[in-house]
Design a protein around this motif. Sequence first.
Motif, PDB file in Angstrom:
ATOM      1  N   THR A  16       0.916  -1.270   0.097  1.00  0.00           N
ATOM      2  CA  THR A  16       0.121  -0.022   0.154  1.00  0.00           C
ATOM      3  C   THR A  16       0.842   1.131   0.013  1.00  0.00           C
ATOM      4  N   GLY A  19       2.126   1.690  -3.321  1.00  0.00           N
ATOM      5  CA  GLY A  19       1.197   2.179  -4.381  1.00  0.00           C
ATOM      6  C   GLY A  19       1.020   3.946  -3.852  1.00  0.00           C
ATOM      7  N   ALA A  20       1.007   4.014  -2.745  1.00  0.00           N
ATOM      8  CA  ALA A  20       0.916   5.776  -2.307  1.00  0.00           C
ATOM      9  C   ALA A  20       2.161   6.485  -3.206  1.00  0.00           C
ATOM     10  N   GLY A  23       1.384   7.166  -6.518  1.00  0.00           N
ATOM     11  CA  GLY A  23       0.680   8.184  -6.606  1.00  0.00           C
ATOM     12  C   GLY A  23       1.602   9.849  -6.505  1.00  0.00           C
ATOM     13  N   THR A 151      -5.426   3.938  -5.254  1.00  0.00           N
ATOM     14  CA  THR A 151      -4.542   5.166  -5.130  1.00  0.00           C
ATOM     15  C   THR A 151      -4.857   6.090  -6.069  1.00  0.00           C
ATOM     16  N   SER A 154      -8.047   8.211  -5.824  1.00  0.00           N
ATOM     17  CA  SER A 154      -7.831   9.191  -4.776  1.00  0.00           C
ATOM     18  C   SER A 154      -6.919  10.374  -4.926  1.00  0.00           C
ATOM     19  N   LEU A 178      -2.891   9.603   0.971  1.00  0.00           N
ATOM     20  CA  LEU A 178      -3.017   8.371  -0.032  1.00  0.00           C
ATOM     21  C   LEU A 178      -2.974   7.059   0.671  1.00  0.00           C
ATOM     22  N   VAL A 182      -6.046   4.096   0.961  1.00  0.00           N
ATOM     23  CA  VAL A 182      -6.049   2.879   0.222  1.00  0.00           C
ATOM     24  C   VAL A 182      -5.896   1.769   1.419  1.00  0.00           C
TER      25      VAL A 182
END
Length: 211
Positions: A16, A19-20, A23, A151, A154, A178, A182
Amino acid sequence: MVKQIASELKRHAPFTAFGAVTGIIVMVIIVFGNFLSQISPISQDIFYVLHPTHVFLSALVTTSLYVRYGKRKIWLAVLIGYTGSIGIATLSDSIIPYVGETLLDLPNRGIHIGFIEEPMLTNPVAFLGIAIGYWRPITRFPHAGHVLLSTWASLFHIIMALGQTLSWIQVLAILLFLFLAVWIPCCVSDIVYPVLFTRGRAPMLKEVKPA
């Protein structure tokens, strides 16, 4: 069960976070590469591609897991699939980002609730995901895909709120929001829901095999 869920949340935190970071990289390129003026006018359109896709996949997987390991009651499948997709995707893609926008005092902040603003985009894909999940359960789905979709949805909700400038402090704060947007909602949708509504019979994501 609580210990199992906590373990899964811990296990999913690193990806996660990754993923952030993806972003944030996209946002930094857009803002500091001076692309914001081109992206801002279409950021809502991008959001309303990513968000319904997130809703569809969430409805599909949540319903599939319930059907495969639960009692196949259609009304309960619809309830679980709808709340597990629309409700949690709204929390992830819209509500938590909006809280971040408000706390950061972003100039164009606003909350965009898909099933209210664009019901003909969001609700049909939720019911499509539920229908496929009920009649053709697909339980093998990469959690990575879910995380990245959420992500980026958002992210574009936040991009809609940006002004023309952004400090590095704000970048770091957005990274945190973020992650939170998520990590908890997506794990609740993919992990907690199946466990709760199948009375623990559904395996965790890493254990799921093709139907």
